[in-house]
Design an enzyme around this catalytic site. Structure first.
Site, PDB file in Angstrom:
ATOM      1  CB  SER A  95      -0.956   0.066   1.199  1.00 48.57           C
ATOM      2  OG  SER A  95      -1.732  -1.073   1.272  1.00 48.57           O
TER       3      SER A  95
ATOM      4  CD  GLU B  57       1.758 -13.836  -3.158  1.00 48.21           C
ATOM      5  OE1 GLU B  57       1.024 -14.833  -3.225  1.00 48.21           O
ATOM      6  OE2 GLU B  57       1.341 -12.682  -2.964  1.00 48.21           O
TER       7      GLU B  57
ATOM      8  N   GLY C 123     -22.943  -3.751  -8.183  1.00 47.30           N
ATOM      9  CA  GLY C 123     -22.751  -4.801  -7.186  1.00 47.30           C
ATOM     10  C   GLY C 123     -23.378  -6.113  -7.614  1.00 47.30           C
TER      11      GLY C 123
ATOM     12  CB  CYS D 219     -23.809  -1.926 -13.252  1.00 48.00           C
ATOM     13  SG  CYS D 219     -23.714  -3.492 -14.142  1.00 48.00           S
TER      14      CYS D 219
ATOM     15  CG  MET E 235     -29.952   0.802 -15.447  1.00 45.95           C
ATOM     16  SD  MET E 235     -30.304  -0.896 -16.000  1.00 45.95           S
ATOM     17  CE  MET E 235     -30.925  -0.636 -17.623  1.00 45.95           C
ATOM     18  CD  GLN E 236     -28.830  -5.445 -13.313  1.00 41.25           C
ATOM     19  OE1 GLN E 236     -28.751  -6.021 -12.231  1.00 41.25           O
ATOM     20  NE2 GLN E 236     -28.161  -5.849 -14.387  1.00 41.25           N
TER      21      GLN E 236
ATOM     22  CD  GLU F 130     -27.197 -10.410  -9.270  1.00 40.07           C
ATOM     23  OE1 GLU F 130     -27.553  -9.400  -9.916  1.00 40.07           O
ATOM     24  OE2 GLU F 130     -26.075 -10.507  -8.747  1.00 40.07           O
TER      25      GLU F 130
ATOM     26  NE  ARG G 271     -22.076 -14.139 -13.847  1.00 35.98           N
ATOM     27  CZ  ARG G 271     -21.018 -14.626 -14.492  1.00 35.98           C
ATOM     28  NH1 ARG G 271     -21.139 -14.996 -15.743  1.00 35.98           N
ATOM     29  NH2 ARG G 271     -19.858 -14.745 -13.890  1.00 35.98           N
TER      30      ARG G 271
ATOM     31  CG  HIS H  24     -19.344  -0.605 -14.737  1.00 35.59           C
ATOM     32  ND1 HIS H  24     -19.444  -0.599 -13.369  1.00 35.59           N
ATOM     33  CD2 HIS H  24     -19.908  -1.760 -15.157  1.00 35.59           C
ATOM     34  CE1 HIS H  24     -20.037  -1.714 -12.970  1.00 35.59           C
ATOM     35  NE2 HIS H  24     -20.324  -2.430 -14.045  1.00 35.59           N
TER      36      HIS H  24
ATOM     37  CD  GLU I  60     -18.026   2.732 -12.770  1.00 34.48           C
ATOM     38  OE1 GLU I  60     -18.900   3.237 -13.508  1.00 34.48           O
ATOM     39  OE2 GLU I  60     -18.130   1.600 -12.268  1.00 34.48           O
TER      40      GLU I  60
HETATM   41  N1  GLN Z   1     -25.204  -8.156 -10.598  1.00 35.08           N
HETATM   42  C1  GLN Z   1     -25.643  -7.463 -11.760  1.00 35.08           C
HETATM   43  C2  GLN Z   1     -25.417  -8.259 -13.039  1.00 35.08           C
HETATM   44  O1  GLN Z   1     -24.614  -9.172 -13.046  1.00 35.08           O
HETATM   45  C3  GLN Z   1     -24.983  -6.108 -11.858  1.00 35.08           C
HETATM   46  C4  GLN Z   1     -23.512  -6.180 -12.047  1.00 35.08           C
HETATM   47  C5  GLN Z   1     -22.791  -4.884 -11.728  1.00 35.08           C
HETATM   48  O2  GLN Z   1     -23.322  -4.017 -11.043  1.00 35.08           O
HETATM   49  N2  GLN Z   1     -21.561  -4.766 -12.192  1.00 35.08           N
HETATM   50  O3  GLN Z   1     -26.026  -8.007 -14.034  1.00 35.08           O
END
Ligand code: GLN
Length: 555
Positions: free
Chosen positions: A30, A166, A371, A398, A401-402, A422, A479, A524, A526
């Protein structure tokens, strides 16, 4: 250890054209090797050199894609869909040049390749060993980008700390390469810590001496020491370090704690790290580095005229590195708006209908983070309902949004129990569904929808206004997707799909018509925000949050 350029190895002219810099770390982890590598690369780039940075990580995972973010922080995804170490994010943010799979290699990947070759019989009956087979494969990979002929200089950052079991094969590969390439074409920078002992009132050089000794045991003499320190290195300390570590006094470089990582290139410039490197590599120092744009960015970053509070609601908030690219994108977007962005990390699990107002009342904007998995889902939905109903600027990424789709389904369309497949495979309304191509996938590593895909934006939407064009490309890692069977219903009720994949129709962006700023992307953004190119979605979100704050103040 050989230090003279071996003439009998110089036949590979391509290699001779590229210079190699290796960055090792000593004393502790770090210390910020990635930032030092990126800062040096920035200075060399600003002098007109073509530079790339690659990271070699000693762990056995093939890539960090299967790692929990608590292990090594965020997984950074490249244009070509590689799941990589977060340091690659720093490289891109500093240099504004895309990286690729070749820029991040792990022990796992090296072994996978060697073992596969062994199974193919490629070693012709030989015993396959760490030396030479593993080290040869490491060396081959270390030179791959250099051999493209695209770069004058390749900087290789070695993950881990010198002395770790390692990382031994990597250090041995560096030793061999130093010998093969010679002193004019390669060098080693050792990043180390010079701790301050408050009780003694002194900076201590011994840990550095020891870590250089460890390197020497492996046959590697560092050329330059970059010393992380909380206090200025006196001339005496520099002399001592130079004497006991066999380096020139001008090769002892101070790296003092900085208020922002974006100061580090200028600090390294002051220490003439770039000049020392170029001189050792027999490269011209004639062109002074042009850092005009960088300094303009820093000027804005350090002299904000406004401030906004933005909540980042996610499930990995104990470790801010889990959201590294998002927090950096806010820094870029803040500077571009001349506005300090204070990011407040809020645990999604802690948000509930009875406390949501309290938690968010001081926020000018809310981002719901990417996430995986169910933990924190209800808190995210509660958050989104609150910001949707209260006209607070919202930005979803991601999974964020979902979640905005699930929330709208449940609370506006009345689809009770709507969910993502999911989180709940028996949901009556799978408004977010598993992508068709994901249905037969068994292996978790490297199998998501990854990397850059095109997105087409509908004219007249907020997203179109933000990007200012119809064709964009963004990076992905997921996914699941918006279930297009529900699209008509959503659009009629005011949540529109403003961006979609032109080939598959996959919904890439959703937004609300009647809301000051409610925009969410399946991708993403970002990952593409850099100092030179702050991401337009982040810039607009910060601007909207600021506008909302000002409007509230004048009420
Ligand atoms: N878990 C969700 C998917 O797999 C969103 C993935 C994410 O936020 N990167 O679609």
């Amino acid at each position: 250890m050989g230090t003279n350029p071996p003439i009998f190895f110089s036949s590979k002219s391509k290699i001779a054209m590229t210079k190699y810099i290796f960055v090792t770390g000593g004393v502790t982890s770090s210390l910020g090797k990635g930032i030092i590598a990126a800062s040096l690369a920035k200075l060399l780039q600003a002098r007109g050199y073509k530079v790339t940075i690659q990271k070699f990580d000693p762990y056995i995972n093939i890539d960090p894609g299967t790692l929990n973010p608590y292990e090594h922080g965020e997984c950074y995804v490249t244009e070509d869909g590689a799941e990589t170490d977060l340091d690659l994010g720093h490289y891109e943010r500093f240099l504004n040049v895309a990286t690729s799979q070749a820029n991040n290699v792990t022990t796992g990947r090296i072994y996978q390749h060697v073992i596969q070759k062994e199974r193919e019989g490629a070693y012709l009956g030989k015993t396959v060993q760490v030396i030479p087979h593993i080290t040869d494969e490491i060396k081959r990979r270390m030179q791959l980008l250099g051999e493209t002929g695209e770069y004058d200089i390749v900087i290789t950052e070695l993950g881990g700390t010198v002395g770790d079991i390692e990382s031994l094969p990597f250090i041995e590969a560096v030793r061999q390469l130093r010998w093969e390439l010679g002193n004019n074409d390669s060098l080693v920078i050792h990043l180390t810590l010079v701790p301050y002992l408050a009780a003694a009132g002194e900076l201590k050089t011994k840990p550095t001496q020891h870590s250089v000794k460890t390197l020497l045991e492996y046959g590697v003499q560092p050329d330059i020491l970059v010393c992380r320190t909380e206090h200025t290195l006196s001339q005496d300390i520099r002399k001592k370090l130079a004497l006991f570590c066999n380096v020139n006094i001008n090769a002892v470089v101070e790296s003092i704690d900085a208020s922002t990582i974006y100061d580090v290139p200028l600090l390294m410039l002051k220490e003439q790290l770039d000049k020392t490197v170029l001189t050792k590599l027999k490269l011209s120092t004639k062109n002074e580095p042009d850092l005009t744009n960088w300094k303009t960015f820093l000027g804005k970053l350090k002299n904000p005229t406004n401030e906004v509070n933005i909540a980042l609601v996610g499930k990995y908030i104990e470790l801010p590195d889990a959201y590294k690219s998002i927090s950096e994108a806010f820094i870029h977007a803040g500077a571009s708006n001349e506005c300090k962005v204070k990011v407040h990390y809020i645990a999604a699990e802690s948000v509930a209908p009875e406390n949501v107002k309290d938690k968010l009342k001081a926020m000018d904007g809310v981002l719901v983070a990417p996430g995986f998995g169910e933990r924190g889902l209800e808190g995210k939905l509660t958050t989104i309902q609150y910001v949707r109903e209260n006209n607070i600027p919202f930005f979803g990424i991601c999974l964020g949004m979902q979640c905005s789709v699930i929330e709208f389904g449940r609370n506006v369309l009345g689809l009770k129990g709507a969910n993502s497949f999911e989180m709940d495979e028996s949901t009556p309304y799978p408004v977010i569904n598993l992508m068709e191509e994901q249905k037969n996938i068994k292996n978790m590593g490297g199998t998501m929808r990854l990397g850059a895909y095109d997105c087409e934006i509908k004219k007249g939407t907020k997203a179109f206004g933000i990007y200012g064009k119809a064709k964009i490309s963004e990076r992905h890692r997921h996914r699941y997707e918006f279930n297009n069977a529900y699209l008509e219903q959503y659009e009629k009720a005011g949540m529109i799909a403003s961006g979609f994949n032109p080939k598959t129709g996959l919904v890439e962006i959703v937004e609300l018509k009647n809301h000051p700023f409610f925009v969410a992307g399946q991708f993403h953004p970002e990952l593409k925000s850099t100092v030179a190119n702050p991401h337009p979605l982040f810039v607009s979100f910060v601007a909207a949050s600021l506008a909302g704050k000002k409007a509230k103040a004048t009420k």
